[in-house]
Scaffold this active site. Structure first.
Site, short mmCIF file in Angstrom:
data_model
loop_
_atom_site.label_atom_id
_atom_site.label_comp_id
_atom_site.label_asym_id
_atom_site.label_seq_id
_atom_site.Cartn_x
_atom_site.Cartn_y
_atom_site.Cartn_z
N GLU A 160 -0.60 -22.15 10.96
CA GLU A 160 -1.14 -22.89 12.00
C GLU A 160 -0.33 -24.55 11.43
O GLU A 160 -0.76 -25.14 10.33
CB GLU A 160 -2.80 -23.30 11.79
CG GLU A 160 -3.28 -24.34 12.70
CD GLU A 160 -4.44 -25.34 12.18
OE1 GLU A 160 -4.61 -25.36 10.91
OE2 GLU A 160 -5.39 -25.43 13.00
N HIS A 214 -10.27 -21.78 18.92
CA HIS A 214 -11.72 -22.25 18.53
C HIS A 214 -12.00 -23.76 18.27
O HIS A 214 -12.74 -24.21 18.04
CB HIS A 214 -12.21 -21.51 17.52
CG HIS A 214 -11.31 -22.01 16.28
ND1 HIS A 214 -10.26 -21.54 15.93
CD2 HIS A 214 -11.63 -22.63 14.90
CE1 HIS A 214 -9.76 -21.97 14.87
NE2 HIS A 214 -10.64 -22.52 14.04
N ASP A 215 -10.63 -24.61 18.24
CA ASP A 215 -10.45 -25.96 18.19
C ASP A 215 -10.30 -26.73 19.33
O ASP A 215 -10.22 -28.02 19.20
CB ASP A 215 -9.70 -26.29 17.19
CG ASP A 215 -9.92 -25.79 15.73
OD1 ASP A 215 -11.02 -25.50 15.33
OD2 ASP A 215 -9.03 -25.49 14.81
N ASP A 234 -8.15 -15.13 8.57
CA ASP A 234 -7.86 -16.55 8.22
C ASP A 234 -7.98 -16.70 6.76
O ASP A 234 -8.82 -16.50 5.99
CB ASP A 234 -9.04 -17.36 9.00
CG ASP A 234 -8.59 -18.60 9.87
OD1 ASP A 234 -7.80 -19.18 9.15
OD2 ASP A 234 -9.14 -18.51 10.96
N ASP A 267 -4.55 -21.16 7.65
CA ASP A 267 -5.12 -22.55 7.83
C ASP A 267 -4.34 -23.57 7.53
O ASP A 267 -4.00 -23.74 6.51
CB ASP A 267 -6.50 -22.39 7.67
CG ASP A 267 -7.42 -23.54 8.18
OD1 ASP A 267 -7.49 -23.46 9.38
OD2 ASP A 267 -7.65 -24.35 7.27
N ASP A 287 -21.93 -11.52 13.79
CA ASP A 287 -21.52 -10.92 12.44
C ASP A 287 -20.52 -9.78 12.48
O ASP A 287 -20.23 -9.34 13.28
CB ASP A 287 -22.92 -10.38 11.79
CG ASP A 287 -23.76 -9.38 12.54
OD1 ASP A 287 -23.21 -8.68 13.47
OD2 ASP A 287 -24.79 -9.79 12.88
N ASP A 341 -30.32 -11.95 14.19
CA ASP A 341 -30.83 -13.09 13.47
C ASP A 341 -30.13 -14.60 14.23
O ASP A 341 -30.22 -15.43 13.73
CB ASP A 341 -30.36 -13.07 12.23
CG ASP A 341 -28.84 -13.14 11.97
OD1 ASP A 341 -28.16 -13.15 12.96
OD2 ASP A 341 -28.42 -13.21 10.96
N ASN A 384 -27.76 -7.87 14.19
CA ASN A 384 -28.99 -7.72 13.49
C ASN A 384 -29.88 -8.74 13.75
O ASN A 384 -30.94 -9.07 13.21
CB ASN A 384 -28.66 -7.83 11.85
CG ASN A 384 -28.10 -9.18 11.51
OD1 ASN A 384 -27.77 -9.93 12.40
ND2 ASN A 384 -28.16 -9.40 10.32
N ASP A 413 -23.99 -10.31 17.90
CA ASP A 413 -25.11 -10.37 16.83
C ASP A 413 -25.69 -9.10 16.59
O ASP A 413 -26.30 -8.63 17.71
CB ASP A 413 -26.13 -11.49 17.03
CG ASP A 413 -27.30 -11.55 16.05
OD1 ASP A 413 -27.05 -10.96 15.00
OD2 ASP A 413 -28.33 -11.96 16.53
C1 NOJ Z 1 -7.96 -25.61 11.02
C2 NOJ Z 1 -8.89 -24.82 11.55
O1 NOJ Z 1 -8.57 -23.94 12.93
C3 NOJ Z 1 -10.21 -25.71 12.03
O2 NOJ Z 1 -11.17 -24.92 12.65
C4 NOJ Z 1 -10.64 -26.23 10.61
O3 NOJ Z 1 -11.74 -27.11 10.62
C5 NOJ Z 1 -9.56 -26.92 9.85
N1 NOJ Z 1 -8.46 -26.17 10.01
C6 NOJ Z 1 -10.10 -26.99 8.59
O4 NOJ Z 1 -10.14 -25.84 7.66
#
Ligand code: NOJ
Length: 566
Positions: free
Chosen positions: A259, A334-335, A98, A203, A29, A25, A23, A21
């Protein structure tokens, strides 16, 4: 094989909201990424994949795009993107964005038009259907479930019809059958490439086509069964990708990584991304993400890696893509939960972290590090459902609670183990307040272990996990082994050995033997087939070899240069 720039790259995935971050908040960013580019260059990465920062109401942290060519206020401005691109280029870092093309936000102007009336010119940008009548009651057109729980349809009263949305209600699916939608997405991709970016992580790309609208089979009495086959890897997806390739990807030397979700088999992966598929450069698959007993336990200490299953997956993808395609190499993103909490060991964090890094980085493909993996960040110790931010974690909690209403603690533990919030806690830069991520209260809880696990501490210790990642990257990019590590053949070994993941990489005149122990105990490995020439990288100072038997310490990992005995 035609060599491409990304084959020699090492990637790093950034979740902008949690990276840095600039700035104050409390939200990461673009300028924060800019400020940390030197850090990334020092690590040695030369390719970054940035998760969405487009203008968005943030129902799914940016995967719900309101404007594909503007930046969300909390992340900065288009000027910041420009600045980032210029500085990254100076440092030799390529940028991959992405590209969210399966859906938009329900606040995207196309959807606002689309839902306004049945004869609006944008109506067919999305997938609309009348409801079904059952016992005089109107219900969804099919019983299909969505990824985030509930139905894959949402009712809209303006036109008394349902729109398809395989993620959240606020993420209506685009209708790729409509050529105007295809053209819009082609234009968006081109516009970004012309702006100076180097490619896309695409994505949810396997979902662009839908099956006939016929109910899915019901198992376990579920009202909305989630049947991936209804909207995954269907034939038309390939037509759309061939079109994108012809109109966009082939016209730029750009990288396109799709993906393809858990339902894509290796054969499907090959269809998407073999050298002659004319579709994508590579696909991220998820087969190696859940090779443990995650579904059976609630206590993270009881997690156990199924080494045979894990290497079966790695071996299968490596062998199937040999000569015919290229793979990204990533542990998790990140999932998914944090690598250290999924396959690592809390008792041996340094050793297991280094071992996991070596196991992955020595394979054939382009490695991707997920932010914080290089310092061994872990899952967050959730204690209450109110700590969840992620839409799918909240719905997973609801799902588990519905199954066992008397045990909310168990529901929380189950949802927490897999929660997508785990990898999204702020990057731990230092031992300062809020882990040096921000001077204000961050949007998401900082992991309380930040004083122990942070970048500053890693940088100051030559033996740290971070330095091991740096060495692995350096070996791959700048050493006499580079050609073997990047392009050498992969040969699996010891298929049935449940402790060790071992393989050979064979280059023009070099052979590397990679040995990784997943055991917390001492193990042994027979080296009698090899003459050991030297140790290239390892996670313990000394190796113990006697009479051709290597005795491995917990999570020991070694890369040897060897000669095979004939
Ligand atoms: C895959 C992404 O990695 C995930 O974070 C997202 O929630 C879904 N696609 C929907 O865009």
């Amino acid at each position: 094989m035609t060599k491409k720039w990304w084959m020699e790259s090492v990637g790093y995935q950034i979740y902008p909201k949690s990276f840095y971050d600039s700035n104050d908040d409390g939200i990461g960013d673009l300028n924060g990424i800019y400020q940390k580019l030197d850090y990334l260059a020092l690590l040695g990465v030369d390719l970054i994949w940035i998760c969405p920062f487009y203008d968005s109401p943030m129902d799914d942290n940016g995967y719900d795009v309101r404007n594909f060519f503007d930046v969300s206020k909390e992340f900065g401005t288009m000027e910041d993107v420009k600045k980032l691109i210029i500085r990254a280029k100076e440092l030799g870092i390529k940028i991959v964005l992405d590209f969210v093309l399966n859906h938009t936000s329900d606040e995207h102007p196309w959807f606002i038009e689309s839902k306004s009336s049945k004869d609006n010119p944008y109506r067919d940008y999305y997938i609309w259907h009348d409801g079904k009548e059952i016992d005089g009651k109107k219900v969804e057109p099919t019983n299909w479930g969505s990824f985030f729980g509930g139905s894959a349809w949402n009712y809209d009263e303006t036109t008394d019809s349902y729109y398809m949305k395989i993620f959240s209600n606020k993420m209506p699916d685009l209708n790729w059958k409509n050529e105007k939608v295809q053209q819009e997405m082609i234009n968006i991709a081109k516009k970004w490439l012309d702006y100076g970016i180097d490619g896309f992580r695409i994505d949810a790309v396997s979902h662009l086509d839908r099956d006939e609208f016929i109910d899915a089979k019901v198992y376990n009495n579920e009202k909305y069964p989630l049947d991936w086959n209804k909207f995954s890897n269907l034939p038309k997806v390939h037509d759309y990708l061939k079109l994108l390739n012809k109109e966009v990807f082939s016209k730029y030397e750009c990288l396109s990584i799709g993906e393809v979700g858990g339902a894509a088999s290796i054969d499907q992966g090959i269809k998407y991304a073999s050298f002659d598929s004319n579709e994508l450069s590579m696909v991220f698959n998820f087969d190696h993400n859940w090779c443990n007993n995650l579904h059976e336990v609630t206590n993270p200490k009881k997690l156990k890696t199924n080494v045979i299953a894990l290497k079966k997956v790695f071996n299968a993808w490596q062998e199937s893509f040999k000569d015919i395609g290229w793979l990204p190499l990533n542990w998790l993103n990140h999932d998914q939960p944090r690598l250290m909490s999924q396959y690592g060991s809390y008792k041996y964090p340094l050793e297991s972290g280094k071992m996991l890094a070596t196991a992955l980085h020595m394979m054939r493909g382009t490695p991707f590090i997920y932010q914080g993996e290089e310092i061994g960040m872990t899952n967050f110790p959730f204690e209450d459902v109110s700590q969840f931010n992620d839409i799918s974690s909240k719905s997973a909690y609801g799902y588990h609670l519905e199954k066992e209403p008397d045990d909310p603690v168990k529901a929380l533990k189950k949802a927490a183990l897999r929660s997508r919030d785990n990898p999204r806690t702020p990057m731990q830069w230092s031992k300062e307040t809020h882990a040096g991520f921000s001077t204000s209260n961050p949007w998401m809880f900082v992991n309380p272990n930040y004083k122990k696990i942070n970048v500053e501490k890693n940088l100051s210790n030559e033996n740290s996990l971070w330095h091991h990642y740096q060495k692995l990257i350096d070996l791959r990019k700048n050493s006499i082994y580079s050609d073997t590590i990047i392009y050498g053949d992969y040969e699996q070994l010891d298929r049935d050995d449940e402790n060790h993941y071992t393989y050979l990489r064979k280059g023009k005149n070099q052979t590397l033997l990679i040995i990784n122990s997943f055991s917390s105990k001492k193990t042994s490995y027979d080296l009698s087939k090899y003459n050991i020439v030297e140790v290239i990288i390892s996670n313990y100072k000394k190796q113990n070899i006697k009479d051709n038997i290597l005795t491995l310490k917990p999570f020991e990992s070694i890369v040897f240069k060897v000669e095979e005995k004939s």
